[in-house]
Design an enzyme around this catalytic site. Structure first.
Site, PDB file in Angstrom:
ATOM      1  N   LYS A  13      -5.916   4.987   8.049  1.00  0.00           N
ATOM      2  CA  LYS A  13      -4.772   5.738   7.525  1.00  0.00           C
ATOM      3  C   LYS A  13      -5.090   7.224   7.423  1.00  0.00           C
ATOM      4  CE  LYS A  13      -2.921   1.805   4.976  1.00  0.00           C
ATOM      5  NZ  LYS A  13      -2.705   1.160   3.673  1.00  0.00           N
ATOM      6  N   SER A  60       0.810  -1.217   0.000  1.00  0.00           N
ATOM      7  CA  SER A  60       0.000   0.000   0.000  1.00  0.00           C
ATOM      8  C   SER A  60       0.841   1.263   0.000  1.00  0.00           C
ATOM      9  CB  SER A  60      -0.942   0.003   1.212  1.00  0.00           C
ATOM     10  OG  SER A  60      -0.211   0.010   2.412  1.00  0.00           O
TER      11      SER A  60
END
Length: 824
Positions: free
Chosen positions: A717, A674
Site C-alpha cells: 500500500k 483496512s
C-alpha cells in the site's frame, strides 16, 4: 480492499486552505522502514564457506506431530499434513517416512491363486518377502513339466493297453448279452438281425430268414407263435439295453479311475518337489494339495480332446478348465525392498488406490480370471506408508470413501465401482480381501483440513494426527544464520554457484518481505529456490559468485513478469483516466489505500474515498453495500463508524445526520476493513467542514473507540501511493499514514526508503483517529475537558458543534410538523 485503478495527480477542485504541515513527532525514520540483515557473525565471504543446514528449519511442531504419527501403531493415528504449498511439507514428510520405513521389516509378498471351491472368489496368499516370485516361477515351471509328463504318460503303451482292456471288457460284456439273446431267439425260430435302425428279430425256416411274402403265407397259428416269441425277446432286449447306460457309466468310471491313477503317479513326484520347499508355509501347502486334487480331477486341461470324455465340446455357458488356473498371480513383490515400502500415488483414482480386475474380450463377451487382478497403491504400500495429496484424492469419485473403508476395516476389498453402486457390470470376481496394515499420510492446505474436520464425521477418528506447518519463523540473529545455511543447502542441491555474503543478506531481507513482517522470515522455501535459480542465471557465466545486485535483478525480473495490471493502472493514473489528487486539501475526501491480488503478485494503489453529510436520522449509508459491491468485512467497518460517532459525539442527543460514503471510481467488489480509518476521517471532515490534506494517503482499521488497528499488505500500500505520487513528481509533502502496530511489518522497497532518506516522501505512524485528523487537517484534535467540552478551535469541537446544530434543526422541524394539542 477495492480492486480498481487510480489517476494522475490533479489540483483539487476545492482548496480553501493550503496543505497543512505535518507534525514530525509521528514521522517514521527511514531506518525503521526496512530492517537490514547482517551475516558478519558467520565470518564467511560467500556460501562456499558456510556449512549447509542439515534438517528442516522452523518446523518443530510439525516434526513432533509427524514423528508421533509414524511411531504410533494404534488404529486411527494416520497423519494429515496441513500448511501452505512451498513450506517444505513434502520434503519433511518424505524425510521422516523414509527414516521410519528403514526401521521396519520388509513387508510380505501377496499373491492371488485360483479358488477350486469358489472359482469366482480367488484366494489370497501371504508369503515372506521374495518367496512370492519364487512360487510364481515354480508353479509356471510345474505346469510346463506336467504338460509334457502327463501327455507322455497318457500316450504310453502301459496306459493304452489298460485302457483298451477296459474298453474290450465292456464290448465283450455287451456282445455276450446279445449272443445269449441270439441263442434263445434261435431256439424260438427267430434270428437276431442288426440294422442301422437297431436290433430286430426275424423268423427263419430251414435256416433262412423268411421274407414278408413267405411270412404272410404261414398259418395263423404259426404267425401267432412267432409274434409271441418276438414280443418276449423284445422285452429281454429292452432289459439288456437298459443295462447299457450303467455299463457305460461303469466304463467311464473305470477309465476315470485309470486316468487318476496315472495322473497321481505322474503328478505326485513333481508337485511333491514344490511342496517340500513350502512346508513352513501351511497356506501354500494347502493350496498345493488343492492343486494336485484338481489336476487329478481335471487332467483333461493338460490333454487333447480324445481323453476328455469322447472329445465332446463344452456345453453352452461352460468353459473347459485350462492350466491357467494353476498359476500364481503375484500382486506385490517385496524381494528387492529395503525396509517398509513408501508409496506416493500421484493420481489417486479409485482403481489406482484399491486395485482393479481387468477384462478381456472373447467372442463378444468380457471375461476375466484371477490372473487379471491388478494391485493398487494400498496393496503396494501394505506394511508401510502411503502418501497422498488430499485435494487430488477428494477430487476422484468414490476414492475417499474407499480409503476410509480400508482404514476402518483394515482389509482391502477389491470391487468395481459399478458393483459397489449396485449397477450392472460384466461378470467379475470377488477376490478374498487382503489384510491391511498401512500408515496413511495426507498432504493438504489448512482450509481443506478444517472442512474435513467439520463435514466428515469419520475424519477426526481416522486421522488423529495433524502436522501443522509454520509459514514463517522469528527473525533473530541465530535464525538468520540458520536460514543462510538453509539457502546454502538449497543452492548446492540445485547445483548453483556460491552466493556472496551480501547476496545472502539480500535474500534474507526478501524472505522477510515475503513474510509481510520485518521480524519474521518466510518458510516458503519453494519461492526462495526459484529466486536462487534466477539470480544464479542473471549473474552470468563468468561470475564466480552471485552478487547482491543479481538478487535485486532477479526480484525485479519476477515483478516485471507479473505486473502488467499494475503498469496499466499507473498508466491510467498518468493519463488522468482515474482521478487521484496528491496535493492541496479537500473537505470530505481522503486517499485510502487498496491492495489488488493478481495471481501470486500483489500491488497497492490509492482510492479516493469521499463522504457527504446532510440532515437525517443518524444513518451512515455505505453506497458500495447498497449496490452489492461491499463485502461483509467492509460493511462491518462502515457500521463501526456509526458506533464511534454515537459514543464520542452523541451520547446525550440523537445523531441527526445522514451520511454517505463511497469509493470513487470503484468498478469491482470491495472487502476488508483496512479503509475504515480513512472513511472515518473523510466522514468527520465532511461533518466539521474541515479540508483534509490530499498529499497523504491513509490505511488502517479503526475500532468503535477510534483506535487504529493493524492491517495487511502495508508494504504494497505504501509503495502503491509512492508510485502514483512519483508520476507527477515527489514534493516532500506526500506520504502515507499507517497504524503504529504495523511498524513491525515494514520492509519497503529500496527506492522508497531512499526517497524517505532524501526527504522526498514520508511515512507516519498513528495510534488513533485523533492522530490522523491532526496530520491531515493541521488542527489539534482536542480532548474533552472537565466541563465536558472539546477545546475551542479543535477538530473535535467543530464536529460536535455541527452535530449539535443538526440535532437542533431536526428538533425544530419536528416541532413544526407536530400537530397542535387542543386546549381544554
Amino acid at each position: 480492499m477495492p480492486n480498481r485503478s487510480p489517476s494522475r495527480p490533479r489540483p483539487a477542485r476545492r482548496t480553501p486552505d493550503p496543505a497543512p504541515a505535518q507534525p514530525a513527532s509521528r514521522e517514521v525514520p527511514a531506518e525503521r522502514l526496512r530492517r537490514r540483515s547482517s551475516l558478519a557473525a558467520l565470518g564467511a565471504g560467500s556460501s562456499a564457506e558456510i556449512e549447509p543446514f542439515a534438517g528442516i528449519l522452523g518446523q518443530a511442531r510439525a516434526e513432533a506431530a509427524v514423528d508421533l504419527g509414524l511411531r504410533m501403531r494404534s488404529h486411527g493415528y494416520n497423519i494429515f499434513v496441513l500448511g501452505a504449498e512451498g513450506t517444505g511439507r513434502h520434503f519433511l514428510v518424505h524425510e521422516y517416512v523414509a527414516r521410519a520405513a528403514g526401521e521396519r521389516p520388509r513387508p510380505s509378498d501377496w499373491c492371488y491363486v485360483f479358488n477350486f471351491d469358489e472359482p469366482n472368489q480367488p484366494r489370497v496368499l501371504e508369503l515372506p518377502p521374495g518367496r512370492g516370485v519364487a512360487l510364481r516361477q515354480e508353479m509356471l515351471e510345474l505346469v510346463e513339466s506336467l504338460q509334457a509328463a502327463l501327455v507322455g504318460a497318457f500316450q504310453s503303451e502301459g496306459y493304452q493297453s489298460r485302457k483298451e482292456a477296459i474298453e474290450q471288457e465292456f464290448r465283450e460284456r455287451q456282445e455276450k448279452a446279445l449272443e445269449k439273446l441270439g441263442e434263445e431267439a434261435k431256439e424260438r425260430g427267430l434270428v437276431v438281425v442288426r440294422t442301422p435302425m437297431g436290433v430286430i428279430f426275424a423268423p427263419i425256416a430251414d435256416g433262412e430268414v423268411l421274407t414278408p411274402d413267405l411270412f404272410e403265407k404261414l398259418a395263423d397259428e404259426q404267425k401267432q407263435r412267432y409274434a409271441a416269441a418276438t414280443e418276449e425277446l423284445q422285452a429281454q432286449l429292452q432289459r439288456v439295453m437298459r443295462q447299457a447306460p450303467r455299463w457305460q457309466a461303469e466304463r467311464r468310471g473305470r477309465l476315470q479311475e485309470l486316468r487318476r491313477e496315472i495322473t497321481r503317479f505322474t503328478v505326485e513326484p513333481l508337485i511333491g518337489e514344490v511342496r517340500a520347499r513350502y512346508t513352513d508355509l501351511p497356506n501354500v501347502a494347502r493350496h498345493l494339495e488343492a492343486v494336485q486334487a484338481d489336476i487329478e480331477t481335471h487332467v483333461r486341461a493338460f490333454l487333447g480332446p480324445e481323453e476328455n470324455g469322447e472329445g465332446k465340446p463344452p456345453a453352452a455357458g461352460e468353459s473347459r478348465p485350462t492350466t491357467k488356473r494353476y498359476l500364481v498371480n503375484l500382486l506385490v513383490d517385496s524381494q528387492h525392498a529395503e525396509g517398509a515400502p513408501v508409496v506416493t500415488e500421484e493420481n489417486p483414482t479409485y482403481p489406482n488406490l484399491v486395485g482393479r480386475v481387468e477384462h478381456l474380450a472373447q467372442m463378444g463377451n468380457l471375461v476375466t480370471d484371477f490372473t487379471l487382478i491388478r494391485a493398487g497403491a494400498l496393496h503396494r504400500a501394505n506394511g508401510g506408508f502411503l502418501v497422498l495429496d488430499a485435494l487430488r484424492l477428494l477430487r476422484q469419485p468414490y476414492a475417499w470413501d474407499a480409503l476410509k473403508r480400508a482404514i476402518e476395516t483394515r482389509r482391502l476389498r477389491l470391487e468395481s465401482v459399478a458393483e459397489s453402486l449396485g449397477m450392472a457390470s460384466p461378470a467379475s470376481l470377488a477376490p478374498e480381501p487382503v489384510p491391511l496394515d498401512v500408515k496413511i499420510v495426507l498432504i493438504g492446505d489448512r482450509m481443506l483440513y478444517y472442512l474435513l474436520t467439520m463435514q466428515d464425521l469419520d475424519f477426526a477418528r481416522l486421522f488423529k494426527v495433524a502436522a501443522d506447518f509454520e509459514e514463517s519463523l522469528p527473525r533473530t540473529g541465530e535464525n538468520e544464520a540458520l536460514y543462510a545455511r538453509l539457502l546454502t543447502k538449497l543452492g548446492r542441491d540445485e547445483g548453483l554457484r556460491p552466493f556472496a555474503r551480501e547476496a545472502l543478506e539480500r535474500l534474507l531481507e526478501e524472505s522477510a518481505r515475503r513474510a509481510d513482517d520485518a521480524e519474521r522470515l518466510s518458510l516458503h522455501t519453494g519461492e526462495m529456490v526459484d529466486l536462487l535459480r534466477e539470480a544464479n542465471l542473471l549473474a552470468g557465466s563468468d561470475a564466480a559468485a552471485v552478487a547482491a545486485r543479481d538478487v535485486d535483478a532477479a526480484v525485479a525480473a519476477q515483478i516485471f513478469r507479473a505486473d502488467r495490471v499494475r503498469a496499466r493502472w499507473l498508466e491510467s493514473v498518468e493519463r488522468g483516466t482515474v482521478r487521484l489528487e496528491t496535493a492541496g486539501a479537500v473537505v470530505g475526501q481522503v486517499n485510502g489505500l487498496a491492495v489488488v491480488q493478481v495471481g501470486s503478485f500483489a500491488f497497492g494503489h490509492p482510492a479516493r474515498i469521499t463522504a457527504r453529510v446532510r440532515l437525517g436520522e443518524g444513518e451512515v449509508v455505505n453506497i458500495e453495500r447498497e449496490v452489492e459491491l461491499s463485502g461483509p468485512l467492509h460493511s462491518k467497518g462502515v457500521l463501526i463508524l456509526t458506533g464511534f460517532l454515537g459514543d464520542r459525539y452523541a451520547r446525550e442527543r440523537p445523531l441527526a445526520l445522514a451520511a454517505s460514503l463511497v469509493f470513487e471510481q470503484s468498478y469491482g467488489g470491495i472487502d476488508g476493513d483496512s479503509a475504515s480509518m480513512a472513511e472515518l476521517c473523510a466522514l468527520l471532515s465532511a461533518i466539521a467542514d474541515v479540508p483534509l490534506s490530499q498529499s497523504l494517503a491513509i490505511t488502517g482499521s479503526v475500532d468503535q473507540r477510534g483506535q487504529a488497528q493493524a492491517i495487511g499488505g502495508v508494504n504494497e500500500k505504501i509503495e502503491g501511493f509512492f508510485d502514483a505520487c512519483r508520476l507527477g513528481g515527489l514534493t516532500g509533502e506526500q506520504g502515507v499514514v499507517v497504524p503504529q502496530s504495523n511498524l513491525v511489518h515494514l520492509m519497503l522497497r529500496a527506492d522508497v526508503v531512499a526517497a524517505v532518506e532524501e526527504g522526498k516522501f514520508r511515512v507516519f505512524a498513528v495510534r488513533d483517529v485523533d492522530d490522523c485528523l491532526e496530520l491531515l487537517s493541521g488542527l489539534p484534535a482536542g480532548e474533552r475537558g472537565r466541563d465536558g467540552l472539546f477545546p475551542e478551535g479543535s477538530f473535535n469541537r467543530r464536529v460536535e458543534e455541527r452535530l449539535a446544530a443538526l440535532a437542533e434543526l431536526k428538533a425544530a422541524q419536528e416541532r413544526k410538523t407536530r400537530p397542535a394539542r387542543p386546549r381544554r
